[in-house]
Structure formats: structure tokens, C-alpha cells
Scaffold this active site. Structure first.
Site, mmCIF file in Angstrom:
data_model
loop_
_atom_site.group_PDB
_atom_site.id
_atom_site.type_symbol
_atom_site.label_atom_id
_atom_site.label_comp_id
_atom_site.label_asym_id
_atom_site.label_seq_id
_atom_site.Cartn_x
_atom_site.Cartn_y
_atom_site.Cartn_z
ATOM 1 N N GLU A 187 31.918 22.125 40.931
ATOM 2 C CA GLU A 187 33.014 22.651 40.374
ATOM 3 C C GLU A 187 34.061 23.074 41.204
ATOM 4 O O GLU A 187 33.763 23.436 42.327
ATOM 5 C CB GLU A 187 32.994 23.793 39.318
ATOM 6 C CG GLU A 187 31.809 23.312 38.259
ATOM 7 C CD GLU A 187 31.376 24.844 37.523
ATOM 8 O OE1 GLU A 187 30.718 24.784 36.639
ATOM 9 O OE2 GLU A 187 31.856 26.052 37.984
ATOM 10 N N LYS A 229 36.350 25.315 43.293
ATOM 11 C CA LYS A 229 36.481 26.634 43.532
ATOM 12 C C LYS A 229 37.998 27.197 43.676
ATOM 13 O O LYS A 229 38.632 26.723 44.594
ATOM 14 C CB LYS A 229 35.785 27.142 44.946
ATOM 15 C CG LYS A 229 35.931 28.606 44.990
ATOM 16 C CD LYS A 229 35.178 29.081 46.085
ATOM 17 C CE LYS A 229 35.157 30.678 46.172
ATOM 18 N NZ LYS A 229 36.030 31.277 45.484
ATOM 19 N N LYS A 237 28.909 28.618 47.333
ATOM 20 C CA LYS A 237 30.297 28.124 47.403
ATOM 21 C C LYS A 237 30.251 27.480 48.784
ATOM 22 O O LYS A 237 29.751 27.752 49.758
ATOM 23 C CB LYS A 237 31.116 29.380 47.353
ATOM 24 C CG LYS A 237 30.912 30.591 48.160
ATOM 25 C CD LYS A 237 31.777 31.798 47.973
ATOM 26 C CE LYS A 237 31.369 32.739 48.866
ATOM 27 N NZ LYS A 237 32.088 34.097 48.524
ATOM 28 N N PHE A 242 34.437 28.540 33.329
ATOM 29 C CA PHE A 242 33.068 27.741 33.850
ATOM 30 C C PHE A 242 31.921 28.332 33.170
ATOM 31 O O PHE A 242 30.956 27.703 33.520
ATOM 32 C CB PHE A 242 33.310 28.086 35.568
ATOM 33 C CG PHE A 242 33.341 29.183 35.833
ATOM 34 C CD1 PHE A 242 32.454 30.073 35.918
ATOM 35 C CD2 PHE A 242 34.443 29.608 36.772
ATOM 36 C CE1 PHE A 242 32.293 31.299 36.545
ATOM 37 C CE2 PHE A 242 34.612 31.037 37.334
ATOM 38 C CZ PHE A 242 33.555 31.808 37.004
ATOM 39 N N ARG A 249 39.357 36.284 39.038
ATOM 40 C CA ARG A 249 38.168 36.170 38.036
ATOM 41 C C ARG A 249 38.309 36.931 36.928
ATOM 42 O O ARG A 249 39.088 38.008 36.819
ATOM 43 C CB ARG A 249 36.934 36.813 38.808
ATOM 44 C CG ARG A 249 35.547 36.723 38.189
ATOM 45 C CD ARG A 249 34.923 35.154 38.265
ATOM 46 N NE ARG A 249 33.509 35.168 37.614
ATOM 47 C CZ ARG A 249 32.552 35.170 38.404
ATOM 48 N NH1 ARG A 249 32.463 35.380 39.621
ATOM 49 N NH2 ARG A 249 31.308 34.997 37.668
ATOM 50 N N ARG A 300 24.547 38.327 43.609
ATOM 51 C CA ARG A 300 25.028 37.305 44.712
ATOM 52 C C ARG A 300 23.882 36.464 45.192
ATOM 53 O O ARG A 300 23.341 36.608 46.110
ATOM 54 C CB ARG A 300 25.948 37.582 46.076
ATOM 55 C CG ARG A 300 26.712 36.669 46.749
ATOM 56 C CD ARG A 300 27.375 37.261 47.749
ATOM 57 N NE ARG A 300 28.464 37.958 47.532
ATOM 58 C CZ ARG A 300 29.516 37.845 47.260
ATOM 59 N NH1 ARG A 300 30.109 36.486 46.869
ATOM 60 N NH2 ARG A 300 30.697 38.800 47.051
#
Length: 507
Positions: free
Chosen positions: A213, A215, A376, A299, A220, A370
């Protein structure tokens, strides 16, 4: 007095935790104290151990704290309850002369405290003890104290967003009480985070079946809808509903009764390219209506029409997202061949976005972590680091705080670990802003620098890292420059020293 827990016990454990680099030793010391607490002491003591004021900030400035000079008590006698009472009292003070009355209440508290307790309380009120990195250690200590699985504590924390409430439940009722925490409409949960990958091919090889997807260079958001009631939260769980009327209206128009969506929002220019990140963030704090319209890109779907989806694999959550908000999905493709993934990456960059996120389609939503399920990928190296201090500038920058001291997060709960300095990339506007802002967050300094509460996160672009004996982490940044500050992130979301060291291996 028997085995009554005093503030001095909390202070002693806090010092013990700060003095060791062993995560195991930190966890054990905190767990021993948690077991000794009375039920009503668990929540406030957990906050104190995590370096937080029970109940949140109390609006006390550094100038008030530094002006207090009270003779300490010889004997420890302050209870946790008496500290909570004073914090509540200070928080409730408002109106004319409030600074003076706050100082009076704090002075009374400090007069009851020993020297060590005074030092702890001043640093607590000043925000100096606030270590986002300690949260992981606290979760493990709560699990050890309550003799429950760490995963059960972590999940309850992710759903409640509140460490003290999580500790209270664990010690009161074990896993059964922790299991009572549910995704509640209108109560935000901690967002799942992505970790960096060196290359797109490496991320694709690691994750197998995945989505790729865009970024976005946005902010956010987490959106909750229950009937007609819509609430919007930031990454740090702050509510911004009244500042983002267009997002509220859009979500109210979706074809569902209830939904929780995770995504990004950003302001676009007339050509559909992202405006600067600061313009998106300005909307979050705006008191009046502003011109920039925010566009949401969702998302993930965490709840739909009475069904919680957190534990479902991403592919199921994406199916729910397609069902409810197909027109507002983030651009991307599912399990693409590598040439299609590369095309998504190139398209993201061509549209002015940051890169892509590659996500494991089998993964549940691991909020607040995380992990390696989301990776990413960006074309340049960036790190989110904590500002530890700043040096006064010379020449054209005289009178401004300029050279930043940068720290990476210690995953074992210690203070941030310094990895470099930079004065590059700072515009005149940023120099002026940080000079004023840093002095408000100062914990002292000298003729050439100001030391800060370790809470401000700055995004740094760099050419890489190198081994170095100059800094305690053994690594140093190469050609670091400031991209921007990240008001949407706190120190708990900064990159870890491990992430910095991985860039060394990546070279």
C-alpha cells in the site's frame, strides 16, 4: 507501620530501575513492589513507576518547580494516597493567582518529602521521568506480579490505552479481569505500527502473502462510529472530532451502524498532491475553521456492525474495509508479483508520497506494537528520534537554539541513547519555534546548551550510520538533517537503538 508502601519505596525502585541496564532486573524490581500494594494503590503507583503523574499532567511549569525551595523531611512519611490527593488538588486549581496557589500546594507536599523524594517529585511534575520506553518493561512487570501471561497484559493495555487501569485489573482478577477489556466504540486503541525494511524485495521475501500500500505523508487517524455518533482520534489517542467536521460527515455517511477504521488523513493541493505535513497537523489543533480540506485514506477495519475484527487476519479486515468504505481505501495491491509491487512503489513516489507499507495478510492487528508484520519501505533513510538537548547557535544563528542532540529509544526502558547531533535542515521558522518551545520544556542547562524533557520527536533524514565510540550506543548518524518535527508522535514511538544499528548492518 507494618509493610505499608510509602512514596520512598516507589522512589527506591525507580532509582533501582534507572541504575540497571538489565531488562530482567528492571522487571523483577517493579514486580516485587507491585505485589506489596493495596488494591487502591496499584493504579497510582503504576503511573508513578512509569514516570507519569496519576491522572495525567497537572499544568505545572518548570518556572514554578524551580522556584520551590523547601527544607526536606528527615524521615520518609509520604504515602501514595497523599501524593494522589495533592496532584488532584493542584490539577483542580484555576483562575487568578493559580500559579501561586499551585506553588503553595506543591510546597506543602515537598515539605513532607525527604531529599530523594523531593528530587523524584520535581522530576515527575516536570515530565523528566516520563519514559515511553518503560511501557514495555511495565507490561512485563505487571504480568510477573499478577502471574499472568505478558500477552494478556499487553492486549488489555492495547485496548484500554491506560497502563494503571491494566495493572489494577491484572492484580485484582488475573487473566479473567484482563479479558474483560474489549474494543469499545468511542474508546481509542493504540495503533499498530510498521518497522522499517531496507528494500522492497527484502520485505516481499520476508512476508510472503501480503498487501503493498502507499505510505502517505499524512497524519494517522482512528475513527469510531456508533450510530450517528462519530469520534476521531490521533495516533496518540487525542480526540480531534470538533476540528475535522468533513471527516465526521464522511464517516457518518458510510453504509453501516457501527465501525472502527484506521487510516491516514492529509490535505491535498488542487493537483491532488499532498500539502506539507505541517498543514495537515495544523488542522488537528485549529480552534477556528481552516481552508484546507482533509482527505481520509483508510487501510484497516477493526470493527464492523457489532463484530470485532482485531484478531481476524488482515485479509478478512480488508474485505470488511472494502465492504464499508471502498471509495476511501488507500491505494495498493494484494499479493502482487514483484514487478507490480515495484509499480505501486513508483506510483506512490510519483504522487508525492513517502513509499509503501508491505503487510502480512495473515497477521492480526497487534495494536501498540512495532512488529515485523508491517514493513515500511522508503527511498531514503529516515529515523524518528527524541530531542535530548540543543546548543545555542553562533553567527547568523546567535540567540537561537540550533544544534540538536538526538537520542534513539532504549527498548529496555532506559532513557534515550544519544546517537548524534545536527543543525542542518532547520529553517528560520523552525529555529524560532524550537528556541521558544525548548525553553518551555527545559530541565536546566548551561551557557552553551539547554537540556529537555525527552518527549519531542523529530524526523531525521540521513545517509546512513557508522560505528562510533563517541556515543554510548556505539553508532553515530551520517550527514543527518532535520525533515520535520512529529507532534503526532511521542517518545514511546521513536525508533529504537536496534533500528539504528540495523541500518549499520543494512549498509
Amino acid at each position: 507501620m507494618g509493610d505499608m508502601v510509602l512514596l520512598s519505596d516507589v522512589v527506591a525502585v525507580s532509582a533501582e530501575v534507572a541504575a540497571t541496564s538489565s531488562r530482567k532486573a528492571k522487571t523483577a524490581a517493579i514486580a516485587v513492589l507491585l505485589r506489596r500494594l493495596e488494591p487502591q494503590e496499584v493504579a497510582p503507583a503504576t503511573a508513578l513507576l512509569a514516570g507519569e503523574l496519576p491522572g495525567g499532567r497537572a499544568g505545572v511549569g518548570w518556572s514554578t518547580l524551580s522556584s520551590l525551595n523547601v527544607a526536606p523531611s528527615r524521615e520518609p512519611r509520604l504515602t501514595i494516597g497523599s501524593v494522589v490527593e495533592t496532584v488532584d488538588e493542584v490539577r483542580a486549581i484555576s483562575g487568578s493567582g493559580s500559579a501561586q496557589r499551585r506553588a503553595g500546594a506543591l510546597g506543602g507536599l515537598l515539605g513532607e518529602a525527604t531529599g530523594d523524594e523531593q528530587s523524584f517529585l520535581v522530576r515527575l511534575f516536570g515530565g523528566e521521568l516520563r519514559q515511553g520506553a518503560l511501557e514495555g518493561v511495565m507490561v512485563e512487570a505487571i504480568a510477573a506480579a499478577a502471574e499472568v501471561r505478558t500477552e494478556a497484559v499487553r492486549r488489555a493495555f492495547m485496548l484500554s490505552g491506560r497502563l494503571p487501569a491494566t495493572a489494577e485489573a491484572a492484580l485484582r482478577g488475573g487473566e479473567a479481569a484482563l479479558a474483560e477489556f474489549r474494543l469499545e466504540l468511542g474508546r481509542p486503541i493504540r495503533p499498530m505500527l510498521a518497522s522499517p525494511a531496507d528494500t522492497l524485495d527484502a520485505a516481499l521475501a520476508e512476508l510472503g502473502e501480503c498487501s503493498v500500500e502507499h505510505k502517505l505523508d499524512g497524519a494517522r487517524i482512528q475513527v469510531h462510529r456508533d450510530g450517528d455518533e462519530v469520534r476521531v482520534y490521533t495516533r496518540t489517542l487525542r480526540e480531534i472530532t470538533r476540528n475535522v467536521a468533513e471527516l465526521v460527515e464522511l464517516v457518518r455517511g458510510l453504509d453501516c451502524r457501527s465501525v472502527v477504521l484506521d487510516g491516514e488523513t492529509l490535505a491535498l493541493d488542487d493537483a491532488g498532491r499532498p500539502r506539507p505535513f505541517q498543514e495537515t497537523m495544523a488542522r488537528f489543533g485549529a480552534q477556528e475553521q481552516r481552508a484546507e480540506l482533509l482527505h481520509p485514506y483508510f487501510f484497516d477495519c477493526l470493527h464492523l456492525d457489532g463484530t470485532d475484527l482485531l484478531d481476524r487476519p488482515l485479509r478478512d479486515r480488508l474485505a470488511a474495509l472494502e465492504q464499508v468504505a471502498a471509495g476511501h481505501r488507500i491505494p495498493g495491491v494484494l499479493t502482487p508479483p514483484s514487478e507490480d509491487a515495484a509499480a505501486v512503489f513508483d506510483d506512490a513516489l510519483a504522487r508525492g508520497h513517502e513509499g509503501v507499507v508491505v503487510k502480512d495478510l495473515a497477521s492480526p492487528y497487534a495494536a501498540g506494537r512495532r512488529g515485523k508484520a508491517w514493513r515500511k519501505v522508503k527511498p531514503e533513510h529516515t529515523l524518528d528520534l527524541v530531542v535530548l538537548a540543543a546548543e545555542w547557535g553562533h553567527g547568523r544563528r546567535r540567540g537561537y537554539l540550533s544544534n540538536l542532540h538526538l537520542g534513539a529509544r532504549d527498548p529496555d526502558g532506559g532513557p534515550p541513547i544519544m546517537v548524534g547531533k545536527t543543525f542542518k535542515g532547520l529553517t528560520d521558522e523552525l529555529l524560532a519555534w524550537q528556541t521558544e518551545e525548548f525553553q518551555q520544556r527545559s530541565t536546566g542547562g548551561d551557557d552553551w546548551s539547554v537540556h529537555l524533557v525527552p518527549e519531542l520527536v523529530v524526523e531525521i533524514e540521513l545517509d546512513g550510520v557508522q560505528t562510533s565510540t563517541r556515543y554510548p550506543g556505539g553508532v553515530a548518524l551520517r550527514f543527518a538533517r532535520v525533515l520535520r518535527y512529529r507532534p503526532d508522535k511521542d517518545a514511546a514511538e521513536a525508533d529504537t537503538i536496534e533500528a539504528v544499528r540495523e541500518m549499520l548492518r543494512g549498509r
